[in-house]
Design a protein around this motif. Sequence first.
Motif, mmCIF file in Angstrom:
data_model
loop_
_atom_site.group_PDB
_atom_site.id
_atom_site.type_symbol
_atom_site.label_atom_id
_atom_site.label_comp_id
_atom_site.label_asym_id
_atom_site.label_seq_id
_atom_site.Cartn_x
_atom_site.Cartn_y
_atom_site.Cartn_z
ATOM 1 N N ALA A 40 116.444 74.514 73.437
ATOM 2 C CA ALA A 40 115.217 73.757 73.693
ATOM 3 C C ALA A 40 115.001 73.463 75.171
ATOM 4 C CB ALA A 40 115.230 72.456 72.902
ATOM 5 N N ALA A 76 117.181 63.814 72.465
ATOM 6 C CA ALA A 76 116.767 65.185 72.202
ATOM 7 C C ALA A 76 116.577 65.956 73.508
ATOM 8 C CB ALA A 76 115.464 65.186 71.419
ATOM 9 N N PHE A 78 114.348 68.948 75.395
ATOM 10 C CA PHE A 78 113.079 69.650 75.266
ATOM 11 C C PHE A 78 112.666 70.267 76.582
ATOM 12 C CE2 PHE A 78 111.906 65.197 75.974
ATOM 13 C CZ PHE A 78 111.001 65.278 77.016
ATOM 14 N N ARG A 96 111.772 71.527 71.177
ATOM 15 C CA ARG A 96 112.601 70.323 71.116
ATOM 16 C C ARG A 96 113.706 70.530 70.097
ATOM 17 N NH1 ARG A 96 113.054 66.183 67.507
ATOM 18 N NH2 ARG A 96 113.687 64.187 68.355
#
Length: 175
Positions: A40, A76, A78, A96
Motif C-alpha cells: 500500500a 494503516a 497508504f 490502503r
Amino acid sequence: MNTSMGTVAALALAALAGCGNSGDAPGNATATTTTATWNAEDACAILDKNVAAAALGIGVTKTELGSVSPAAEGRAAFSMCTYTLADGGQMMLLTRTAPNGDFASSDVEASRTADGTMPPASDVPGLGRAALWRDQGAQLQVFLDDRRYVAINLSGPSATGDAKGRTIAVAKKML
C-alpha cells in the motif's frame, strides 16, 4: 489534480488514516495481485500503468507516487498514484492496508457519505467485500478484503462517458 478530485482524495485519506489502530499484525500485509505484490505504500507498483491503460481504454503517459504514509505504531499504510492519461485526464489510485482486519459495515457506511459530508454513494455488487460508486468526483471505493482498500478517481475527459465502467475495470485488475 483538479479541486474536486483533490477534495475527494483528501476526504478518503482523512476517513481512512485513523483506521486499523489496534492489533500487532505487521502493517505491510502482502498479497499477490494481477499486477504486483501488494504494498500500500506504493500504489503505482500495485497497478502498472500498462494494466491501467488497458483497463481504462486510454493510454497512460506517466505515473507519479505521492502522499505515502508508512505503516507505523498500528496505523494503516497508504499511498496515492496519479496516472496522467493520453486524453488529458487523470486517474488517482489510493491504496490502503490495515495492520489487522478492520473491515466493518460501519466503515462502509462512513465511507458511503464521507462521514456525512457528501450525498450517499451507491453500492456496486461483485467487487471485493463492498464497493461504492459516487458520480461526484467519478469515484469508486472498494473494500477488497478485511485489510485492503482502494479508491479510484477519474478527472478531466476520462470522467465523462462510462467513468463508472472504467473504474470498475481498473478495480477488477486488483481483485
